[in-house]
Design a protein around this motif. Sequence first.
Motif, PDB file in Angstrom:
ATOM      1  N   LEU A  73       0.832  -1.201   0.000  1.00  0.00           N
ATOM      2  CA  LEU A  73       0.000   0.000   0.000  1.00  0.00           C
ATOM      3  C   LEU A  73       0.869   1.254   0.000  1.00  0.00           C
ATOM      4  CD1 LEU A  73      -2.767   1.409   0.133  1.00  0.00           C
ATOM      5  CD2 LEU A  73      -2.640   1.168   2.639  1.00  0.00           C
ATOM      6  N   ALA A  74       1.890   1.274   0.832  1.00  0.00           N
ATOM      7  CA  ALA A  74       2.771   2.448   0.899  1.00  0.00           C
ATOM      8  C   ALA A  74       3.399   2.725  -0.467  1.00  0.00           C
ATOM      9  CB  ALA A  74       3.845   2.251   1.961  1.00  0.00           C
ATOM     10  N   ALA A  75       3.886   1.692  -1.129  1.00  0.00           N
ATOM     11  CA  ALA A  75       4.506   1.872  -2.453  1.00  0.00           C
ATOM     12  C   ALA A  75       3.475   2.348  -3.474  1.00  0.00           C
ATOM     13  CB  ALA A  75       5.149   0.563  -2.911  1.00  0.00           C
ATOM     14  N   HIS A  76       2.281   1.786  -3.411  1.00  0.00           N
ATOM     15  CA  HIS A  76       1.200   2.159  -4.332  1.00  0.00           C
ATOM     16  C   HIS A  76       0.816   3.630  -4.138  1.00  0.00           C
ATOM     17  CE1 HIS A  76      -2.122   1.184  -6.995  1.00  0.00           C
ATOM     18  NE2 HIS A  76      -3.002   1.645  -6.109  1.00  0.00           N
ATOM     19  N   LEU A  77       0.675   4.055  -2.895  1.00  0.00           N
ATOM     20  CA  LEU A  77       0.315   5.442  -2.601  1.00  0.00           C
ATOM     21  C   LEU A  77       1.440   6.400  -2.970  1.00  0.00           C
ATOM     22  CD1 LEU A  77      -1.479   5.065   0.864  1.00  0.00           C
ATOM     23  CD2 LEU A  77      -2.495   5.074  -1.429  1.00  0.00           C
ATOM     24  N   ARG A  78       2.679   5.988  -2.722  1.00  0.00           N
ATOM     25  CA  ARG A  78       3.835   6.835  -3.047  1.00  0.00           C
ATOM     26  C   ARG A  78       3.893   7.115  -4.547  1.00  0.00           C
ATOM     27  NH1 ARG A  78       7.426   3.695  -1.247  1.00  0.00           N
ATOM     28  NH2 ARG A  78       6.987   4.356   0.887  1.00  0.00           N
ATOM     29  N   ARG A  79       3.698   6.071  -5.350  1.00  0.00           N
ATOM     30  CA  ARG A  79       3.708   6.265  -6.814  1.00  0.00           C
ATOM     31  C   ARG A  79       2.619   7.252  -7.226  1.00  0.00           C
ATOM     32  NH1 ARG A  79       4.754   0.766  -6.573  1.00  0.00           N
ATOM     33  NH2 ARG A  79       2.565   0.217  -6.913  1.00  0.00           N
ATOM     34  N   ALA A  80       1.437   7.112  -6.647  1.00  0.00           N
ATOM     35  CA  ALA A  80       0.327   8.017  -6.991  1.00  0.00           C
ATOM     36  C   ALA A  80       0.650   9.445  -6.574  1.00  0.00           C
ATOM     37  CB  ALA A  80      -0.956   7.541  -6.308  1.00  0.00           C
ATOM     38  N   ARG A  81       1.172   9.620  -5.365  1.00  0.00           N
ATOM     39  CA  ARG A  81       1.476  10.969  -4.870  1.00  0.00           C
ATOM     40  C   ARG A  81       2.573  11.625  -5.696  1.00  0.00           C
ATOM     41  NH1 ARG A  81       5.302  12.872  -1.849  1.00  0.00           N
ATOM     42  NH2 ARG A  81       5.990  10.840  -1.092  1.00  0.00           N
ATOM     43  N   ALA A  93      -5.021  11.848  -6.059  1.00  0.00           N
ATOM     44  CA  ALA A  93      -4.372  10.655  -6.610  1.00  0.00           C
ATOM     45  C   ALA A  93      -4.155   9.592  -5.526  1.00  0.00           C
ATOM     46  CB  ALA A  93      -3.036  11.037  -7.259  1.00  0.00           C
ATOM     47  N   VAL A  94      -3.737  10.022  -4.350  1.00  0.00           N
ATOM     48  CA  VAL A  94      -3.515   9.078  -3.245  1.00  0.00           C
ATOM     49  C   VAL A  94      -4.842   8.467  -2.795  1.00  0.00           C
ATOM     50  CG1 VAL A  94      -2.827   8.932  -0.806  1.00  0.00           C
ATOM     51  CG2 VAL A  94      -1.321  10.021  -2.470  1.00  0.00           C
ATOM     52  N   CYS A  95      -5.869   9.277  -2.707  1.00  0.00           N
ATOM     53  CA  CYS A  95      -7.193   8.767  -2.317  1.00  0.00           C
ATOM     54  C   CYS A  95      -7.708   7.753  -3.334  1.00  0.00           C
ATOM     55  CB  CYS A  95      -8.187   9.913  -2.179  1.00  0.00           C
ATOM     56  SG  CYS A  95      -7.897  10.973  -0.750  1.00  0.00           S
ATOM     57  N   ALA A  97      -5.903   5.994  -5.408  1.00  0.00           N
ATOM     58  CA  ALA A  97      -5.044   4.812  -5.326  1.00  0.00           C
ATOM     59  C   ALA A  97      -5.424   3.931  -4.136  1.00  0.00           C
ATOM     60  CB  ALA A  97      -3.577   5.242  -5.239  1.00  0.00           C
ATOM     61  N   TYR A  98      -5.764   4.559  -3.021  1.00  0.00           N
ATOM     62  CA  TYR A  98      -6.176   3.809  -1.830  1.00  0.00           C
ATOM     63  C   TYR A  98      -7.447   3.002  -2.127  1.00  0.00           C
ATOM     64  CZ  TYR A  98      -7.585   2.850   2.976  1.00  0.00           C
ATOM     65  OH  TYR A  98      -7.951   2.219   4.146  1.00  0.00           O
ATOM     66  N   LEU A  99      -8.430   3.650  -2.736  1.00  0.00           N
ATOM     67  CA  LEU A  99      -9.687   2.963  -3.037  1.00  0.00           C
ATOM     68  C   LEU A  99      -9.483   1.855  -4.072  1.00  0.00           C
ATOM     69  CD1 LEU A  99     -12.115   6.026  -3.050  1.00  0.00           C
ATOM     70  CD2 LEU A  99     -11.932   4.227  -1.294  1.00  0.00           C
ATOM     71  N   GLU A 100      -8.610   2.086  -5.038  1.00  0.00           N
ATOM     72  CA  GLU A 100      -8.281   1.041  -6.017  1.00  0.00           C
ATOM     73  C   GLU A 100      -7.643  -0.159  -5.317  1.00  0.00           C
ATOM     74  OE1 GLU A 100      -5.649   2.963  -8.765  1.00  0.00           O
ATOM     75  OE2 GLU A 100      -7.270   4.088  -9.723  1.00  0.00           O
ATOM     76  N   PHE A 101      -6.714   0.130  -4.414  1.00  0.00           N
ATOM     77  CA  PHE A 101      -6.038  -0.935  -3.673  1.00  0.00           C
ATOM     78  C   PHE A 101      -7.060  -1.785  -2.928  1.00  0.00           C
ATOM     79  CE2 PHE A 101      -3.903  -2.726  -0.004  1.00  0.00           C
ATOM     80  CZ  PHE A 101      -2.677  -3.147  -0.508  1.00  0.00           C
ATOM     81  N   ALA A 102      -7.985  -1.136  -2.227  1.00  0.00           N
ATOM     82  CA  ALA A 102      -8.995  -1.856  -1.442  1.00  0.00           C
ATOM     83  C   ALA A 102      -9.890  -2.701  -2.341  1.00  0.00           C
ATOM     84  CB  ALA A 102      -9.834  -0.866  -0.642  1.00  0.00           C
ATOM     85  N   THR A 103     -10.234  -2.179  -3.509  1.00  0.00           N
ATOM     86  CA  THR A 103     -11.119  -2.892  -4.436  1.00  0.00           C
ATOM     87  C   THR A 103     -10.410  -4.052  -5.115  1.00  0.00           C
ATOM     88  OG1 THR A 103     -12.350  -0.857  -4.847  1.00  0.00           O
ATOM     89  CG2 THR A 103     -12.575  -2.597  -6.487  1.00  0.00           C
ATOM     90  N   GLU A 104      -9.153  -3.842  -5.493  1.00  0.00           N
ATOM     91  CA  GLU A 104      -8.417  -4.860  -6.243  1.00  0.00           C
ATOM     92  C   GLU A 104      -7.882  -5.989  -5.365  1.00  0.00           C
ATOM     93  OE1 GLU A 104      -5.459  -2.555  -8.263  1.00  0.00           O
ATOM     94  OE2 GLU A 104      -6.948  -1.597  -9.565  1.00  0.00           O
ATOM     95  N   ARG A 105      -7.747  -5.746  -4.063  1.00  0.00           N
ATOM     96  CA  ARG A 105      -7.187  -6.753  -3.152  1.00  0.00           C
ATOM     97  C   ARG A 105      -8.094  -6.907  -1.919  1.00  0.00           C
ATOM     98  NH1 ARG A 105      -3.612  -3.165  -5.067  1.00  0.00           N
ATOM     99  NH2 ARG A 105      -1.699  -3.850  -6.048  1.00  0.00           N
ATOM    100  N   PRO A 106      -9.322  -7.354  -2.091  1.00  0.00           N
ATOM    101  CA  PRO A 106     -10.268  -7.359  -0.974  1.00  0.00           C
ATOM    102  C   PRO A 106      -9.835  -8.207   0.224  1.00  0.00           C
ATOM    103  CG  PRO A 106     -11.189  -8.511  -2.877  1.00  0.00           C
ATOM    104  CD  PRO A 106      -9.917  -7.864  -3.330  1.00  0.00           C
ATOM    105  N   ALA A 107      -9.278  -9.377  -0.011  1.00  0.00           N
ATOM    106  CA  ALA A 107      -8.863 -10.220   1.121  1.00  0.00           C
ATOM    107  C   ALA A 107      -7.669  -9.599   1.843  1.00  0.00           C
ATOM    108  CB  ALA A 107      -8.534 -11.638   0.655  1.00  0.00           C
ATOM    109  N   LEU A 108      -6.746  -9.037   1.088  1.00  0.00           N
ATOM    110  CA  LEU A 108      -5.603  -8.365   1.700  1.00  0.00           C
ATOM    111  C   LEU A 108      -6.082  -7.170   2.516  1.00  0.00           C
ATOM    112  CD1 LEU A 108      -2.571  -7.992   2.124  1.00  0.00           C
ATOM    113  CD2 LEU A 108      -2.490  -6.792  -0.080  1.00  0.00           C
ATOM    114  N   TYR A 109      -6.995  -6.393   1.956  1.00  0.00           N
ATOM    115  CA  TYR A 109      -7.536  -5.236   2.664  1.00  0.00           C
ATOM    116  C   TYR A 109      -8.229  -5.671   3.959  1.00  0.00           C
ATOM    117  CZ  TYR A 109      -9.651  -0.682   3.428  1.00  0.00           C
ATOM    118  OH  TYR A 109      -9.999   0.532   3.975  1.00  0.00           O
TER     119      TYR A 109
END
Length: 193
Positions: A73-81, A93-95, A97-109
């Motif tokens: 998540l940190a790496a994903h948000l950093r790239r977006a920011r 962009a960070v927001c 990216a966060y929502l994309e992360f949660a949607t794309e990786r539901p079990a991880l989230y």
Amino acid sequence: MSALTERRERERAHRHQLIITAARELAEAEGWEAVTTRRLAERVEYSQPVLYSHFNGKDAIVSAVAIDGFSELAAHLRRARQAAPEPEQALRAVCRAYLEFATERPALYQAMFVLPTDVKFASTETPPPLRSAFGEFVDCFRPDNERRELFAEVTWSALHGMAVLSDSGRIPPAGQEERLDFLVTQITRTPAD
């Protein structure tokens, strides 16, 4: 340290990561209910005692998966920011990216934010990957904003609510962009002092 000891430590670290990866894959495919030490042992081809030499049960595995997720998540948000030049654009962009992360990786989230773990938030024991993820939100706000951590907490909290409510069907996914625009607009227009 001897070469044999180094090799054993590398092998142990490899097994540790293999168990974490297998747990994530199984959870994404079948849900966290399917993740048992027995199934993981079969999947990674190690005995249950070997699993227990790495993790003290399923809760410890979920915690390890969560910490792994915070690194991603940190790496994903950093790239977006870093891809957005202006502070408001960076926050948006960070927001997103966060929502994309949660949607794309539901079990991880779920492991990171929903399931019970011993991962400490907002304390001296907070793991560095979690601090890094939170830091990406903080870095969206100007350094002279004395309340930038508060702004980051409120933003993260709102996004978490949107992610969980959307995933559970309690708010319609179609309104996600409008909610995101509203959140960013309100946060960026709030006085910093």
